[in-house]
Design an enzyme around this catalytic site. Structure first.
Site, PDB file in Angstrom:
ATOM      1  N   SER A 128      -5.320   3.250   7.714  1.00 10.38           N
ATOM      2  CA  SER A 128      -4.002   3.539   7.961  1.00 10.38           C
ATOM      3  C   SER A 128      -3.871   5.225   7.455  1.00 10.38           C
ATOM      4  CB  SER A 128      -3.171   2.708   7.365  1.00 10.38           C
ATOM      5  OG  SER A 128      -1.627   3.204   7.379  1.00 10.38           O
TER       6      SER A 128
ATOM      7  N   TYR B  88      -0.019  -1.066  -0.813  1.00 12.09           N
ATOM      8  CA  TYR B  88      -0.621  -0.967   0.698  1.00 12.09           C
ATOM      9  C   TYR B  88      -1.272   0.411   0.777  1.00 12.09           C
ATOM     10  CZ  TYR B  88      -0.761  -0.522   5.634  1.00 12.09           C
ATOM     11  OH  TYR B  88      -1.276  -0.791   6.899  1.00 12.09           O
TER      12      TYR B  88
END
Length: 257
Positions: free
Chosen positions: A151, A164
């Site tokens: 990501s 995250y």
């Protein structure tokens, strides 16, 4: 299906984790449409069965395997099933993940551990189970790809996404190191680092600060669609065998960071 059936990936055996929704679902459809035999892995069997049925009706070949990537035995059993049915995998899209943003001060240890177990340990379990198959395929002269979903959060700073983001930074740096080890064995290793993508991951968010951030972003940015990421995966695995595009950052045009 996302495109007309072709034989571009004929002979390839593709494994997609996190295939019951979003990016994994779209990528399975695209790879099957281009001729790969596709094994779709996730926990939601009913959704996987619908996906397999769709692929078969369009002329593709697919199998569904109920898998929990937080359980090594489950992943290993899936690897055995793939090899027995299709032969060794030559394309692994290591895509399962979860996003549970929240303020560090809330001390939600269970959510932290869930993200680490799925996004980090889950990635490693898939690698452990399927890299030997990729090595077999590569030694037989077949183009072999391991693609990890990371990501943009692994590079940039976003409020409330600390854990995250840390898991995705792990995936990105792991991928760089694995390429050094596996590249000489003719296994291509790549990572995709998307920005905002319209998937069900956002529906898992419960922390209000993160929900507000995402809602504001959605008002100002045309989010990527899962099919956009699928097209990118399709491009990577269709390159000549000696070409390894290691890192792809794919962002909505209006998203600056």
């Amino acid at each position: 299906m996302t495109s007309a059936f072709t034989s571009q990936l004929s002979g390839r055996v593709a494994v997609i984790t996190g295939a019951s929704s979003g990016i994994g679902f779209a990528t399975a459809r695209l790879l099957a449409a281009r001729g790969a035999r596709v094994a779709v892995l996730a926990r939601r069997r009913e959704t996987l069965d619908r996906l397999v049925d769709e692929i078969r009706k369009a002329g593709g070949e697919a199998m569904a395997l109920t898998v929990d990537v937080t359980d090594q035995a489950s992943v290993d059993a899936a690897a055995t099933a793939v090899e027995q049915s299709y032969g060794p995998a030559s394309l692994v899209f290591n895509n399962a993940g979860v996003m549970l943003p929240g303020a560090i001060e809330e001390n939600k240890m269970q959510e932290w551990e869930q993200q680490i177990d799925l996004n980090v340990n889950g990635v490693m379990r898939v690698i452990s189970a399927f890299v030997p198959q990729l090595a077999k395929s590569a030694s037989a002269g077949i183009a072999s790809d391991l693609i990890n979903t990371s990501s943009i959060a692994g590079q940039y700073i976003f409020p409330y996404f600390a854990v995250y983001s840390a898991t995705k930074a792990y995936v990105s740096h792991l991928t760089r190191h694995m390429r050094v080890e596996l590249g000489p064995k003719n296994i291509r290793v790549a990572m995709i680092e998307p920005g905002c993508v319209a998937t069900e991951l956002q529906g898992h968010v419960t922390f209000q600060g993160a929900k507000d951030w995402l809602a504001n972003a959605a008002q100002n940015i045309d989010f990527l669609q899962p099919e956009d990421i699928a097209e990118t995966v399709g491009f990577l695995v269709s390159l000549p065998k000696h070409v390894n595009l290691q890192q792809v950052v794919i962002m909505p045009t209006k998203q600056g960071s």
